[in-house]
Motif scaffolding. Structure first.
Motif: not given
Length: 99
Positions: A20-21, A24, A49, A52, A56-59, A73-74
């Motif tokens: 999960t991210h 925020s 957001t 993933p 790995s979640p991305q932003y 990536t997170q």
């Protein structure tokens, strides 16, 4: 072997939920230092957001001095610590906290 047995055997393992991210939208972050390079000092603001990639979640991130957004990536981001309103926190206070 019946069709029902064949289908039961070929049901894969349960799907693993993606990470999960933890950041925020609107939060301030910076890119982690790279091997052989100086740590990044520019701060970025999370603008969105993204799904993933490889778990790995991305932003979407943006620095006010740049005309473009980046995707990170997170695991390549770290939170920017907040400083006192007057901005006069010492290095030891920023590192170990007040008290």
């Amino acid at each position: 072997m019946t069709i029902a047995t064949y289908r039961r055997r070929n049901i894969g393992p349960p799907a693993i939920e993606a990470d999960t991210h933890i950041f925020s939208t609107g939060q301030s972050v910076r890119l982690k230092g790279r091997i052989g390079g100086a740590p990044a000092t520019n701060s970025y603001r999370i603008t969105g957001t993204l799904p993933p990639v490889n778990g790995s979640p991305q932003y979407r991130i943006r620095n006010e001095e740049e005309r473009h957004e980046r995707v990170a990536t997170q695991d390549s981001l770290e939170q920017v610590d907040s400083v006192d309103d007057d901005g006069n926190a010492t290095l030891s206070e920023r590192t170990f906290g007040h008290g």
